[in-house]
Design an enzyme around this catalytic site. Sequence first.
Site, PDB file in Angstrom:
ATOM      1  CE  LYS A  79      -2.909   2.268   4.835  1.00  0.00           C
ATOM      2  NZ  LYS A  79      -2.819   1.423   3.616  1.00  0.00           N
ATOM      3  CB  SER A  99      -0.945   0.019   1.211  1.00  0.00           C
ATOM      4  OG  SER A  99      -0.229   0.219   2.410  1.00  0.00           O
TER       5      SER A  99
END
Length: 243
Positions: A88, A45
């Site tokens: 993230k 990701s």
Amino acid sequence: MNPEPHFEKNHNRLLRDIVETVALTLLMFLVLRFAIQNFNIDGTSMEPNLHNSELVLVDKLTYLFHPPIRGDIVVFAAPPEPTQDYVKRVIGLPGDTITVQGTTIIVDGVTLHEGYIAAQNQGTPPGTRTITNLVVPANDYFVLGDNRAVSSDSRIWGFVPVRNIIGRAALVYWPLGKSNNGLVPGVSPVFASIHQNNNQGPLSAINALWLLLIPAIFLLFRQRKTIKRWFTPSQREDVEQEV
């Protein structure tokens, strides 16, 4: 001449040096234990900036000096799965207004030009919500993965509470030979046109990993000082050459 007082003085000095060295070594261990933590990147990701199965050091100290800033890569307990840790990038701070139009991200009216995202990684994963003028609540953060096409992030499950944030991804150290070994680069120019949060201040530039070097440098200084104290000039020169 009685050598005993001189011997006793040297003996006490040696004991003091040993105690100081042990205390500093213990301090270094405690600082390292509570200030940094290693994490394994699981998944893609954050491609192309963090790769699957890489090991990173997470700086848990910096956010004691200032809150997260836009562009930081953070590790946190995932809101949809609190037993799992996600990684993230911080896009929106408390009070920011976020709009997501396809692959375009707008923060407080400023369209981001995110050079750290590869063209092939742009996209919208299943479950992405329509986000228009969404205000980030106090003590929350809006985060996105760099691999936008597959990342499960704030577009799907919402904000990250500040209490969930473990720290800032600071250093990629394994495996060697990858394209991103070393300190995680900053991307502050991407967000330079957005108003700066008043809570950031000058301390936002601190990389707390450098603060961890202070006890190590002091310990090294103590060791060199001990060498100079306990050897004659000729012996000291030989020892320092060996060191």
